[in-house]
Design a protein around this motif. Structure first.
Motif, short mmCIF file in Angstrom:
data_model
loop_
_atom_site.label_atom_id
_atom_site.label_comp_id
_atom_site.label_asym_id
_atom_site.label_seq_id
_atom_site.Cartn_x
_atom_site.Cartn_y
_atom_site.Cartn_z
N ASP A 46 -2.90 -4.24 4.34
CA ASP A 46 -1.96 -4.88 3.43
C ASP A 46 -0.56 -4.84 4.05
O ASP A 46 0.00 -3.76 4.27
N TYR A 62 -6.57 -1.24 2.14
CA TYR A 62 -5.21 -1.42 1.62
C TYR A 62 -4.18 -0.73 2.52
O TYR A 62 -3.18 -1.34 2.91
N PHE A 71 -1.45 1.47 -4.45
CA PHE A 71 -2.87 1.10 -4.38
C PHE A 71 -3.52 1.21 -5.75
O PHE A 71 -4.25 0.31 -6.19
#
Length: 439
Positions: free
Chosen positions: A345, A341, A59
């Motif tokens: 993701d 994220y 990240f």
């Protein structure tokens, strides 16, 4: 453990509201300035901590101005003490292993409602997350958390024992399951050399909520009141489990055998040692068995379903880890980028799932070709995808209602409570009383 954690959290949260949704919604991260956020999580094993730290590093590589200070092995009670106190030492982002506490996190506003952030980011939760996982991350319209990997429950079976008993395939219905459990049970004096299945609620993972996941029980009516006494699937499950207890030797005999079991999360788990030929367990057991290498071949399948719901075979109970943003955080914009994220993701979710052997928590990750899913692990991926799979609904008093039902299960399986209808009525009344007091 869940009951104790729920009680501790409830005691802390009942003293004061922990926050509001309009604290620190913007910060300098949006302008590209450096921001450091604190992330508390419960993972403690070396491989788990490494996996989450790898996610943090990935990240930070894509968000070079946002820095994450990760703190491991943090329990829910410590989280809520910190959120109640506030200040610079409180976390910005929190993950919890207990979906049972989502109702409290949401109702006390310990975590912010993430709907505005999801909408602003163009994320449709219903299309992003499997239904069961989405259900256990919200409470009464408040999406105060998101799923961060999940757990699904299925059947583990000893292929060597199956072959010796002349059983060709894993059972799909409860009648097949009962017949197989009997065939797989081998007596040894007044005990067992091998038990087909340990049905007692104190047996590892053989809990009321895991069994009820195969029935599609609803727990609460539209009025918010407990419907355990009126939902026929609850009585059906309790009677099915009690029948299996009686068929396999009775409560006292089974309880005596259970006392010989080793620890659940060790190589002495009774399925690993061959003491039981079938077990209900989560996807993480595949990794444990691969590491411990028992002296028999094993396989997985969905746990059986009631005979009158045979078309739902493939379903299973689901739970998992959740993550949210503290209402006390003054860095909510940066915190949202991190939460987004971790939870949406696809590569981040898949990499984390592969590293700690949990079920991915997005639709895309479940279907990713990068997901490491051998046939035994794929069973749990398919359970997570199954439209009939479900979970236990969040409540304002956490796991209190689950514990109350479990206590009835203990009494009924042991013969202490013989009038099931009366027991269910009293249980539902107690649950309603407890929830009203918690409110």
């Amino acid at each position: 453990m869940a009951a104790l954690a729920g009680s501790a959290v409830l005691a802390l949260l009942s003293t004061a509201c922990t926050g509001s949704n309009d604290t620190g919604g913007n910060d300098d991260s949006a302008a590209g300035k450096d921001v450091t956020i604190t992330f508390w999580h419960g993972w403690s094993q070396d491989n788990e901590v490494k996996a989450i730290n790898d996610s943090v590093a990935a990240f930070e590589k894509t968000h070079p101005n946002i820095h994450v200070k990760a703190v491991s092995n943090v329990a829910d009670d410590k989280v809520n003490q910190a959120l109640r106190a506030g200040g610079d030492d409180a976390p910005d982002v929190v993950s919890s292993f207990s979906t049972n506490n989502v109702g409290m996190f949401c109702s006390t506003k310990a975590f912010i409602d993430l709907k505005p952030q999801l909408q602003k980011s163009g994320i449709d939760p219903a299309k992003t997350f499997p239904a069961a996982m989405l259900n256990y991350t919200q409470f009464k319209g408040n999406q105060c958390s998101l799923p961060l990997l999940g757990d699904a429950y299925g059947l583990y079976y000893n292929k060597k024992a199956f072959a010796a008993a002349g059983i060709a395939n894993p059972p799909k219905t409860f009648s097949e399951f009962a017949a197989d459990a009997k065939l797989l049970t081998v007596a040894d004096g007044d005990g067992y050399k091998q038990l087909g299945f340990m049905p007692l609620y104190h047996g590892y993972e053989s809990t009321t909520e895991h069994f009820l996941g195969q029935y599609g029980a609803t727990y609460f009516g539209e009025d918010g009141k407990s419907n355990l006494a009126s939902d026929p699937t609850v009585a059906a499950m309790l009677n099915w489990q009690k029948g299996l207890v009686d068929q396999l030797g009775g409560y006292a005999k089974l309880e005596k055998f259970r006392s010989t079991f080793g620890e659940e999360f060790s190589a002495k788990n009774p399925f690993h040692t061959g003491q039981v030929a079938m077990a209900i367990d989560g996807e993480w057991r595949t990794a444990a068995l691969a590491e411990n290498k028992p002296d028999f071949d094993w396989a997985t399948a969905p746990f059986p379903v009631p005979d009158d719901q045979a078309d739902t075979w493939g379903r299973g109970y689901q739970t998992g880890t959740i993550v949210g943003i503290a209402s006390t955080s003054k860095k909510q914009a940066a915190s949202w980028e991190f939460v987004k994220y971790l939870t949406t993701d696809t590569d981040a979710v898949v990499n984390f799932a592969n590293a700690i052997h949990n079920v991915p928590s997005t639709v895309d990750a479940l279907n990713s070709p990068k997901l490491a899913a051998d046939p035994n692990f794929k069973t749990f991926i398919d359970i997570a995808k199954n439209a009939h799979s479900g979970t236990t609904p969040p409540a304002v008093n956490g796991s209190g209602y689950i514990t109350t039902l479990q206590n009835l299960g203990y009494d009924y399986e042991s013969g202490k409570q013989s009038d099931l209808a009366a027991g269910l009525a009293a249980t539902a009344k107690q649950i309603d009383t407890d929830i009203a007091q918690a409110k």
